[in-house]
Write a protein that holds these residues in place. Structure first.
Motif, PDB file in Angstrom:
ATOM      1  N   LEU A 353      -2.550 -17.026 -19.115  1.00 45.74           N
ATOM      2  CA  LEU A 353      -3.948 -16.753 -18.745  1.00 45.74           C
ATOM      3  C   LEU A 353      -4.596 -18.019 -18.214  1.00 45.74           C
ATOM      4  O   LEU A 353      -4.494 -19.076 -18.823  1.00 45.74           O
ATOM      5  N   LYS A 354      -5.305 -17.872 -17.117  1.00 47.52           N
ATOM      6  CA  LYS A 354      -6.075 -18.998 -16.584  1.00 47.52           C
ATOM      7  C   LYS A 354      -7.536 -18.584 -16.616  1.00 47.52           C
ATOM      8  O   LYS A 354      -7.853 -17.392 -16.570  1.00 47.52           O
ATOM      9  N   PRO A 355      -8.465 -19.537 -16.687  1.00 54.28           N
ATOM     10  CA  PRO A 355      -9.881 -19.160 -16.624  1.00 54.28           C
ATOM     11  C   PRO A 355     -10.149 -18.305 -15.381  1.00 54.28           C
ATOM     12  O   PRO A 355      -9.627 -18.596 -14.307  1.00 54.28           O
ATOM     13  N   ASP A 357      -9.275 -15.110 -15.218  1.00 54.32           N
ATOM     14  CA  ASP A 357      -8.452 -13.899 -15.280  1.00 54.32           C
ATOM     15  C   ASP A 357      -9.188 -12.793 -16.038  1.00 54.32           C
ATOM     16  O   ASP A 357     -10.026 -13.067 -16.888  1.00 54.32           O
ATOM     17  N   ARG A 358      -8.833 -11.536 -15.742  1.00 56.80           N
ATOM     18  CA  ARG A 358      -9.471 -10.403 -16.414  1.00 56.80           C
ATOM     19  C   ARG A 358      -8.570  -9.898 -17.535  1.00 56.80           C
ATOM     20  O   ARG A 358      -7.353  -9.796 -17.352  1.00 56.80           O
ATOM     21  N   CYS A 378     -13.020 -14.542 -25.475  1.00 54.20           N
ATOM     22  CA  CYS A 378     -12.802 -14.534 -24.023  1.00 54.20           C
ATOM     23  C   CYS A 378     -13.833 -15.413 -23.317  1.00 54.20           C
ATOM     24  O   CYS A 378     -13.503 -16.167 -22.392  1.00 54.20           O
ATOM     25  N   VAL A 383     -12.070 -16.517 -19.767  1.00 56.94           N
ATOM     26  CA  VAL A 383     -11.447 -15.349 -19.122  1.00 56.94           C
ATOM     27  C   VAL A 383     -12.478 -14.221 -19.184  1.00 56.94           C
ATOM     28  O   VAL A 383     -13.423 -14.286 -19.970  1.00 56.94           O
TER      29      VAL A 383
END
Length: 1516
Positions: A353-355, A357-358, A378, A383
Motif C-alpha cells: 500500500l502506498k499513500p 491507494d484505495r 487509513c 490511504v
C-alpha cells in the motif's frame, strides 16, 4: 351493516379511532367477523341518530375513553416493530378516503383476474427473516397506522363472477347454462401431438362472406351467450368507456418522432410568476483558535491529552453496553493499523500500500469500534478508505454494482474483522467467494492481535488538510449504479467545522447515533465531528433497534445525552414501544437531528413523536430536521431553537402545482395537499441556489420548485474515477433566464428538489431520484407511496413494504407500484385494495397507474438495512423475474399519447383512375406471370400406367410399395366394389377415410374408375374422437357422400361406443371396408365426357375455422401436374421424398397425382411418423440421395426443435444432405423466414446447402400459385416498414431499420399462372410494390366452392371475378391473401427481369384495430420474444379488444410476470393496448395439420370458457 352510506369522516375522532381499532383486530384475527359487525354496529348506533324503523332503546356500551386508550396502547405495543407509519398523515388519510368516497357512486364493476388455484402459492415467510425485516432503511416504505376506516364503507361489491376460478369451475359447467347449440369445438386438443383440423362452430364456406364467424354464438349486442368470460369482458369494456383525460388531437403520421400524440399544452397549467431567485448565503464560518489543522491532528491531541475520555460505546444485541473505546485506545490502535498497512503487508522490500491507494472497509453495523479504528488508521496511513456493506451472498441486491464501485476506485485490498471474515460466503475449498462483478481482493484482518506495534521512532505523517481525497462514500443512483463520492481532506475538516458551528457542539458532550456509521449523517456527525469535538458517541446498531425499538431512548435517558441522530423510522419504533418505559426522560436532549427530515412525510412523524414524548421532557424546539446528499453533504439543518421561541411555520402546498413544478398554497382542494416542514437554514460558509432540474442549470423563480445546488468548501469533490459524470454534478455554473452564467464559482448538485421559503428557510419536497416524469408532470415516488398506504393496507400489504418506480414504455414514463402481500391476504381483499389504490392515486395525483403488482411477503430485493432495493425491483419487473401473486395493468388509463385512429377515406373509382389516384401514371401495374405451360397432352390421369414404384415409408423400413400397374389393379378392385356393394351412380360423392398410405391412393383412383367423385377426409384421431369425429361427420354431411371407403380398423372406430358419444352413428352412409376385396374388374373404366367434369373435392379447414370444399376438375388436375412437372423438372428418372399430410391442398396433389402424372418415384413419409422417429425424414433423404423433397412447416419445426442439438450424432450415423437440391415447404401462409433460416443453419453441418430451402404458396381457390423449382433465381428477401404495412402501403427499408419486417419471396410463379395485385375494396389493379389482394388466373384454378347452399354469388365473387377497370375481360380467382409484386434485378430463365411475389397474410385473419390493419403473426412474433417462458402465442380480437393467448413453458409462478411484458412489447412495437392477456399450458393453442394456428377456434374456446387458463388478466 349499520354503516352503509354513512360518511365516516363526519364521525368524532375517538369513534373513528375505535372503528379503526376494530378493523385492525379483525385483520389480525383477534375477533370474529360476527363479533366485529356486532361491535361496529353498536359503536355507530351510539353516535348516529337512530333510524326511524329501528328501536331506539339500545343501551350504549360502557366505552370510557381511558379504557379504550389503555387497550389501544396495549395492542400498539404488541405489534411493535412490525408496522411503522413513516408515511402516515391523518390529514392525508382523510383526503384519500374523501377521494375514494367520490368514486363510491360510480359503481364500476372491475373484472377480477381469473387464476388457477395452483398459481397462487404464497411462499412461506422465511423463518430466518428478523421480525421486522421491513422498515429498515433509507428509502424504506412502511405500513400505515390502524387509524383508518373500514373498507366496507367504500368498496363497492359489484364484481360479478369474481370468485377465483379453479380448474374445475373454469370449464363450462355452470348450472344456469341453457342447452347451447351443438358445438363441434367442444374440447380443445389435450396436447400438441395429434394435429387436429377443427372447423369453428360448424361454419361452412358458402355462408355469405360478410357473416360474422361467431354469429352462431352471439347475442344481439355482440356478447356470446352462456359464458363467464364474456361477462368479464363486458365488465372490462365498461371500465374502458370512461373518457381518457387529454383529448386526442391531430392525425397519425408515420415517422418515429411523429408517431406519438403530443398533448396540447393546457392553458390552465400553473406557471411560475415570481422574480428570479437570488442565491442564499449561510452565515460566515467562524474561525476558532483551537480548531485542528487536520482531523487526524484532533485525534492525536485527544489521544495524548484526554486518553481516558470515552470516544465510543457499542451496544450488544439486547441494548446493553458491550465495550467502550477511549480516545487513548482509539489513537493507539489507529496508529498500529496505519503502521501495519504501510510496512507489514508485503515482504520486507515490497510495499503493498502506498499513500493515496484505495482500500475497502467491510465491517458489520454491529461493530462500530473496529470500523472507527480502520477508518482513522487509513487516514493516518494516508490511504483512502471506501466503506461498503458486508456482502452476504452472491445474490445480494446490487452486489455487482458494488463491484463496479470497487473497480472504478481501483480497490485491491479489503479490511475486515476476524468475525466478519469468518461469516463471508466461501467456496468449497474455503476461499472467500468471488462476488459477481468484483475485482480480485486481498482480505486483511484488522483485529488488534494481528497488528504490529510500531517502533518508538515511527510516527504517522499528519499534514495540514489539503485537497487530496480523504475518503470515498458510496452512493446508489436511481438506475442502481453505485458510484463513489470522493471527499477531500479539507472538505472533511470544513464540514466538521460547519456542523460544529451549526449544531453548537461542545467538548465532552454525549451523542446517541442510531444511523449507519459508514456513510452520510451517521459518519459525518457520529464518527468525524464527534472526534473533532471529543464527543462520546453511543452507537445503536440496526439489529438492536429491531430487538428493542426503545433502546435509543433509554440510552438518551441513562447517559443524559445532549444530541441524538435518528430517522423517522426510529421515532415510530420508539412510539410503538414507549408504554414499557414510563420513567424515561428526554429532558437532557438539546438537539434531536432527524436525518430524513427532508422527506415531506417526515412532518407527521416528528409531530406524533413530540405528541407522545412531550410528557417525558422532550422540548418542541429540539427537533431539528435536516437535508443532506452524498454529493453536497449537509445542505441545510434546523438550528436548535431557544426555549419559548415560536416554532417554524409549515407550508401547505397544492400537489397539482408541485406536479407542474410551481409552488401554490393549497386552498381549494384539501384532498391533494402536501404539508412540508422546513429543514432550517443554509450551512455556515455555503452559498445556495435553486435551478431547473432538467436542461441547462437555469435559476428558478421564487415560486418555482427546482434542484438545490450548493457552493461550499465542505462538499464532495468528484465521483471517483468517473470524470465525465463528475463535471455535470460537481462543476455546475448556474445561468440566468437568458442563458448567461451568473458567475464563475462552481456549484454541486444536491439531488434534492425544493425551494427557499420566507426568512431564507429551506423546504425540500422530494429527491431527483424519486422523481417520476409522466406526460411532462413531476410526481414524487414518496407521495405515491403515502397515498397507497392511506388506502387501508392492513389486510393486504405486508409491513407497508411498497416500491414505486417508473418504466419507459411508448415514449413516456409509466408508473409502477409493487407491494409485498401479507401471507393471509385473500384474493378478493388484494384485488379490492389494488382497485382502490388506482382510484386514490388517480384522484389525488391526477396520474394513471400503469401497473400494480403484489408479490409474496419478503420476496422483494432488500437494501442492507432491510429497505426495498428499488432499482433491482425495477430490473426484476422488466426481466420478468418478479413473480407477482397478483397483478393489475391499466394501460388504457395512462397511455394517452397513442396516435389518433385512422379514418379510412371512401374510394371512388372513375375512368381516370389509371392516370391519377389509384394508379400513378407511368407506374407499372403489379402483375406477374409464370412461363408458358405449352400443350397439355393428357387430360386423363386414368390411363397413366408406368412401372415406376411408389414407396410407402414407415419407421425407417419400406412398409409397402406399389408400381402404377399394381395401383391400377387395386383401383379396379375398389371400383368393382363400389358399383356392386355401394350401388353408386356416376357423379356421386364418395368419402375416403384412410390413414396416409398406398390404400388411400388406390381408393382415389378406384373412385375415378367407377366415375364417382372422391372426397378425401382425415380420419378421426382415436385418442381424441370427441374433438375430431364431428369434423369428419360434418364433411360427410356437407358433401352428401353416398358411401364411405375405409379400412376395417377405422370402420370399427366409426361404429364404436366412443364414437356414439360424439355423433349419431346410426346415420352413417354405406361403409365399405377395402382391406380384403375379391379380385374383380369393373365392367368398364369410366372416362369423363369433358375435361371440365369434377375430378375430386378438396375439403379443408381454414385458419379462421371455416370448412371449405372446392371442386377440382380433370382439366385443372392435368394442368396443375404439368405445371409442377415443368417447374420442378420431375422426370421419370427422379426420386422425390414427400413428408406431407395427404388430405388436402398441394399435399394431396403431390401424394396422389403428381407421381402418376410425371412417372417419377415417390417416397412417402407420413409426418406423424416423425413423432416416434425424429430423424426418419432426414435419414431417408440421405439414404436414397434424394434431390427434391417437399415438407410442411410443422415437419421443419419438429426437426429444428428436436434434432437441432443432435447434428453431430446425425453426422456420426452417416446422414449427409449434400444431395438435396431443393427442399420446398408447402404452405398457405406468409413464409416463416426465421424457421427456414434456422433449419438451413442447423443442418448446414450435415451438408444441407443454404440455397436448398424454399417455400411454395397456394390457396383454396388455386392449390399451387408459386413453387421455387430448380432453374429460377434464388428467392429474394426484402425489408418492409411495418407502420406503412398497417396503412396497406409497402415501403421498403434497409435491413435493421426500426420497425422493419423481413419478407421472403414465396417461390417462383408456376407455369401458366398469372397474378395481379388488386385493391380489395375498389377491385382496381394496383401499382408495383403496393399492398393488395392477390388475384390469380390459371388453368388449374378450382372450379368453385362445393356447398350445400350452392350460392352462385359467392362463387362468382371468388372464382370468376373481373377487374373494375384496366383489363375487364379476364376472369380472376380471389385468393383472399394480401401481398405485393416487386420487380427485382435478377433475371429469369427467359432473360427478363424477375417479378417476385411476396405474401403478407390472409385477409380474413387480419385485425382491424384503430383503423389500421394488423397481421396476427407480427404481434405474435413480438410477444414470443418478450420472455423466455413463452412457447407459442396467438392473438385475436373480441369487441375491439386485443386478446393475447400465450403458452407458458416455464413454471407457473412465471405466469403473472408475462402480463406486463406482453403488454409492454405490443404497445412499444405495434402501438396497441392489449385488452386481455391469457396464460395457458403448452399445447392449448390449436394447430392444424399444416402447422397453422387456428385462432378463431381458440377464440371460441376462450369465450366458451373451455381453455382452463393458468391466469387471465383484464387490462383496464
Amino acid at each position: 351493516m349499520a354503516d352503509r352510506g354513512v360518511d365516516l369522516s363526519a364521525l368524532p375522532k375517538e369513534v373513528r379511532d375505535q372503528l379503526a381499532e376494530l378493523d385492525l383486530e379483525l385483520s389480525e384475527g383477534d375477533i370474529t367477523q360476527k363479533g366485529y359487525e356486532k361491535k361496529r354496529t353498536k359503536l355507530l348506533n351510539d353516535v348516529l341518530p337512530p333510524a326511524p324503523s329501528a328501536s331506539s332503546s339500545q343501551a350504549a356500551p360502557p366505552s370510557s375513553s381511558s379504557r379504550y386508550r389503555e387497550r389501544r396502547s396495549r395492542r400498539t405495543h404488541r405489534s411493535g416493530g412490525t408496522r411503522d407509519d413513516r408515511y402516515r398523515s391523518d390529514i392525508h388519510t382523510e383526503a384519500v378516503q374523501a377521494a375514494l368516497a367520490k368514486h363510491k357512486e360510480e359503481k364500476m364493476a372491475l373484472p377480477m383476474p381469473t387464476k388457477r388455484r395452483s398459481t397462487y402459492v404464497q411462499s412461506p415467510i422465511e423463518t430466518r427473516t428478523p421480525p421486522d425485516s421491513s422498515s429498515g432503511s433509507d428509502d424504506e416504505t412502511s405500513q400505515v397506522h390502524p387509524n383508518l376506516q373500514s373498507p366496507d364503507s367504500w368498496i363497492n361489491r359489484t364484481v360479478q363472477g369474481s370468485s377465483t376460478s379453479s380448474s374445475a369451475s373454469s370449464t363450462l359447467s355452470h348450472g344456469e347454462n341453457n342447452a347451447p347449440p351443438p358445438d363441434v369445438t367442444a374440447v380443445a386438443p389435450p396436447s400438441r401431438g395429434p394435429w387436429v383440423d377443427l372447423p369453428s362452430n360448424a361454419i361452412v364456406r358458402g355462408m355469405s362472406r360478410g357473416q360474422s364467424r361467431s354469429s352462431m354464438m352471439e347475442t344481439a349486442d355482440g356478447v356470446p351467450v352462456n359464458s363467464r368470460v364474456s361477462t368479464k369482458i363486458q365488465q372490462l369494456l365498461n371500465t374502458l368507456k370512461r373518457p381518457k383525460r387529454p383529448p386526442l388531437s391531430e392525425f397519425f403520421t408515420d415517422d418515429a418522432e411523429e408517431i406519438v400524440e403530443v398533448p396540447q399544452p393546457d392553458p390552465n397549467t400553473p406557471k411560475p410568476e415570481g422574480r428570479q431567485i437570488i442565491p442564499v448565503k449561510g452565515e460566515p464560518l467562524g474561525v476558532v483558535s483551537n480548531w485542528p489543522p487536520a482531523l487526524q491532528a484532533a485525534l492525536a491531541r485527544w489521544g495524548a491529552t484526554q486518553g481516558k475520555s470515552p470516544a465510543l460505546t457499542a451496544l450488544d444485541i439486547t441494548g446493553k453496553p458491550l465495550y467502550t473505546l477511549t480516545y487513548g485506545k482509539l489513537w493507539s490502535r489507529s496508529v498500529k493499523l496505519a503502521y501495519t498497512l504501510l510496512n507489514k503487508l508485503g515482504t520486507k522490500n515490497e510495499q503493498i500500500l502506498k499513500p493515496g491507494d484505495r482500500v475497502a472497509l467491510v465491517y458489520p453495523n454491529s461493530d462500530p469500534g473496529m470500523f472507527w479504528v480502520a477508518f482513522y488508521g487509513c487516514l493516518l496511513a494516508e490511504v483512502i478508505p471506501v466503506p461498503i456493506e458486508v456482502p452476504l451472498s452472491r445474490k445480494d441486491a446490487g452486489i455487482s454494482q458494488v463491484g463496479f464501485l470497487l473497480g472504478s476506485c481501483g480497490v485491491g485490498l479489503a479490511l475486515t474483522s476476524e468475525i466478519c471474515l469468518k461469516g463471508l460466503p466461501k467456496t468449497p475449498t474455503g476461499e472467500i467467494m468471488q462476488f459477481k462483478g468484483w475485482p480480485r481482493l486481498k482480505w486483511v484482518v484488522t483485529d488488534s492481535k494481528y497488528l504490529t506495534k510500531p517502533s518508538k521512532d515511527w510516527q504517522p505523517h499528519i499534514p495540514t488538510a489539503n485537497t487530496d481525497p480523504a475518503y470515498i462514500e458510496y452512493k446508489a443512483s436511481k438506475d442502481g449504479t453505485v458510484v463513489g463520492v470522493a471527499v477531500s481532506k479539507v472538505a472533511m475538516l470544513t464540514h466538521c467545522q460547519a456542523l460544529t458551528q451549526a449544531c453548537n457542539y461542545c467538548e465532552g458532550e454525549t451523542l446517541v447515533n442510531v444511523l449507519d456509521f459508514k456513510k452520510d449523517m451517521g459518519l459525518w456527525h457520529g464518527v468525524l465531528t464527534a472526534v473533532m469535538n471529543r464527543i462520546h458517541t453511543i452507537s445503536v446498531p440496526y439489529a438492536v433497534m429491531k430487538a428493542c425499538p426503545l433502546s435509543w431512548v433509554q440510552r438518551v435517558h441513562v447517559n443524559k445525552a445532549r444530541v441524538a441522530l435518528v430517522k423517522c423510522r426510529d421515532l415510530h419504533w420508539a412510539m410503538m414501544a414507549h408504554r414499557d418505559q414510563r420513567d424515561t426522560s428526554l429532558a437532557s436532549l438539546r438537539m434531536l437531528v432527524v436525518a430524513d427530515g427532508a422527506n415531506p412525510w417526515s412532518v407527521s412523524s416528528c409531530d406524533a413523536f413530540l405528541n407522545v414524548f412531550q410528557s417525558h421532557g422532550l422540548k418542541p424546539e429540539v427537533i431539528c430536521p435536516c437535508a443532506t446528499s452524498p454529493e453536497a453533504m449537509t445542505v441545510a439543518i434546523r438550528r436548535p431553537g431557544v426555549p419559548g421561541a415560536p416554532l417554524p411555520a409549515r407550508a401547505i402546498l397544492s400537489m397539482g402545482g408541485l406536479s407542474h413544478g410551481v409552488i401554490r398554497v393549497n386552498t381549494e382542494d384539501k384532498n391533494s395537499a402536501l404539508t412540508v416542514q422546513d429543514v432550517g437554514h443554509v450551512m455556515p460558509g455555503a452559498l445556495m441556489c435553486i435551478v431547473r432540474p432538467d436542461g441547462p442549470p437555469q435559476l428558478c423563480k421564487t415560486d418555482e420548485i427546482g434542484e438545490i445546488i450548493v457552493n461550499s468548501r465542505a462538499g464532495g469533490n468528484m465521483y471517483y474515477g468517473l470524470p465525465g459524470v463528475t463535471k455535470n454534478t460537481f462543476e455546475v455554473i448556474p445561468v440566468n433566464a437568458n442563458g448567461v452564467p451568473i458567475g464563475e464559482i462552481p456549484f454541486v448538485r444536491s439531488g434534492l428538489l425544493g425551494f427557499v421559503g420566507p426568512g431564507s428557510l429551506i423546504f425540500v419536497v422530494g429527491k431527483i431520484e424519486g422523481l417520476l416524469m409522466v406526460s411532462g408532470r413531476r410526481h414524487n415516488a414518496d407521495d405515491l407511496v403515502a397515498t397507497a398506504l392511506a388506502v387501508e393496507p392492513v389486510k393486504t400489504v405486508y409491513r407497508g413494504r411498497i416500491a414505486v418506480f417508473s418504466i419507459t414504455v411508448f415514449y413516456d414514463e409509466r408508473v409502477v407500484i409493487v407491494a409485498e402481500q401479507r401471507p393471509d391476504a385473500s384474493e378478493e381483499d388484494s384485488f379490492q385494495w389494488m382497485s382502490r389504490v388506482l382510484q386514490a392515486i388517480d384522484s389525488i395525483h391526477q396520474v394513471g397507474l400503469y401497473c400494480l403488482a403484489l408479490v409474496p411477503a419478503n420476496t422483494l430485493p432488500k437494501t442492507p438495512l432491510g429497505g426495498i432495493h428499488i432499482s433491482d425491483t425495477k430490473q426484476f419487473f422488466l426481466d420478468g423475474n418478479l413473480h407477482p401473486c397478483n397483478i393489475l395493468m391499466c394501460p388504457h388509463t395512462c397511455v394517452t399519447n397513442l396516435p389518433k385512429p385512422r379514418q379510412k377515406q371512401p374510394v371512388g373509382v372513375g375512368p381516370a383512375s389509371v392516370m391519377v389516384g389509384n394508379l400513378v401514371a407511368g407506374k407499372r401495374i403489379a402483375q406477374a406471370a409464370g412461363r408458358d405451360l405449352g400443350m397439355i397432352d393428357d387430360q386423363d390421369l386414368v390411363r397413366k400406367s408406368v412401372s415406376s414404384p411408389f414407396f410407402f415409408y414407415l419407421s425407417g423400413v419400406a412398409v409397402s410399395t406399389a408400381t402404377c400397374v399394381q395401383l391400377h389393379k387395386r383401383a379396379e378392385k375398389i371400383a368393382a366394389a363400389l358399383t356392386e356393394k355401394g350401388s353408386i351412380n356416376t357423379g356421386e360423392n364418395v368419402v375416403l377415410l384412410y390413414p396416409p398410405g398406398i390404400d388411400l391412393i388406390a381408393a382415389f383412383y378406384g373412385c375415378l374408375y367407377a366415375g364417382c367423385v372422391p372426397v378425401n377426409v382425415r380420419p378421426p384421431h382415436p385418442q381424441n374422437l370427441a374433438a375430431t369425429l364431428p369434423t369428419v361427420r360434418m364433411i360427410i354431411d356437407v358433401s352428401k357422400a353416398a358411401c364411405i371407403l375405409t379400412t376395417q380398423h377405422l370402420m370399427r372406430t366409426l361404429r364404436s361406443k366412443e364414437a356414439a358419444a360424439s355423433v349419431n352413428i346410426k346415420t352413417w352412409p354405406t361403409i365399405i371396408d377395402t382391406d380384403d376385396l375379391p379380385r374383380r374388374r369393373p365392367p368398364q373404366i369410366y372416362k369423363p365426357p369433358t375435361a371440365e367434369m369434377i375430378a375430386y373435392l378438396d375439403f379443408s379447414v381454414s385458419t379462421t375455422g371455416m370448412l371449405t370444399g372446392v371442386k377440382i376438375s380433370h382439366a385443372a388436375v392435368s394442368a396443375l401436374c404439368r405445371s409442377i412437372k415443368l417447374q420442378c423438372e420431375l422426370y421419370s428418372s427422379r426420386q422425390i421424398a414427400i413428408c406431407l399430410d395427404p388430405y388436402c391442398g398441394l399435399g394431396f396433389v403431390l401424394w396422389c397425382l403428381a407421381s402418376v402424372y410425371s412417372g417419377h418415384q415417390s417416397i412417402l413419409i407420413p409426418p406423424f411418423e416423425l413423432e416416434s422417429c425424429l430423424s426418419l425424414w432426414l435419414s431417408t433423404l440421405s439414404q436414397y440421395r434424394i434431390r427434391d423433397t417437399f415438407c410442411s412447416y410443422s415437419v421443419m419445426e419438429l426437426c429444428t426443435k428436436g434434432l437441432g442439438t443432435q447434428t453431430e450424432l446425425l453426422k456420426a450415423r452417416g446422414v449427409n444432405l449434400s444431395c438435396v437440391r431443393s427442399c420446398v415447404v408447402i404452405a398457405e401462409e406468409r413464409p416463416r423466414l426465421a424457421l427456414t433460416h434456422s433449419f438451413s443453419k442447423l443442418f448446414k453441418d450435415i451438408g444441407l446447402s443454404s440455397r436448398a430451402v424454399s417455400t411454395a404458396f397456394g390457396s383454396r381457390v388455386n392449390l399451387a400459385i408459386c413453387m421455387q423449382g430448380t432453374t429460377g433465381p434464388d428467392p429474394c428477401t426484402v425489408y418492409v416498414d411495418m407502420k406503412s404495412l398497417r396503412h396497406d402501403r409497402v415501403r421498403l427499408v434497409e435491413r435493421g431499420a426500426p420497425q422493419s419486417l423481413p419478407l421472403m419471396e414465396s417461390g417462383k410463379i408456376l407455369p401458366g399462372v398469372r397474378v395481379i395485385i388488386v385493391n380489395p375494396e375498389t377491385r382496381g389493379p394496383l401499382g408495383d410494390s403496393h399492398l393488395g389482394e392477390i388475384w390469380v388466373n390459371s388453368p388449374h384454378s378450382a372450379s368453385g366452392y362445393y356447398t350445400i347452399y350452392g350460392e352462385e354469388s359467392l362463387q362468382a365473387n371468388h372464382f370468376n371475378t373481373k377487374l373494375s377497370f384496366g383489363d375487364p375481360q379476364t376472369l380472376w380467382a380471389r385468393t383472399g391473401y394480401l401481398g405485393f409484386v416487386k420487380r427485382t434485378e435478377l433475371l429469369d430463365a427467359s432473360g427478363d427481369r424477375h417479378d417476385a411475389l411476396f405474401v403478407v397474410g390472409s385477409l380474413d385473419e387480419t385485425l382491424e384495430l384503430r383503423g389500421l390493419r394488423y397481421h396476427p403473426i407480427d404481434i405474435e412474433t413480438s410477444v414470443s420474444r418478450a420472455h423466455r417462458s413463452i412457447a407459442e402465442s396467438a392473438v385475436f380480437t373480441w369487441t375491439n379488444l386485443l386478446v393475447v393467448v400465450s403458452e407458458l413453458c416455464g413454471s407457473e409462478q412465471d405466469a403473472l410476470d408475462l402480463v406486463p411484458l406482453i403488454t409492454n412489447v405490443v404497445l412499444e412495437e405495434h402501438h396497441l393496448i392489449v385488452g386481455v392477456v391469457v396464460i395457458v399450458d403448452p399445447g392449448v393453442i390449436p394447430i392444424n395439420s399444416r402447422g397453422e394456428k387456428q385462432r378463431m377456434h381458440l377464440r371460441d374456446s376462450f369465450l366458451a370458457d373451455q381453455l382452463d387458463p393458468i391466469y387471465v388478466a383484464y387490462n383496464m
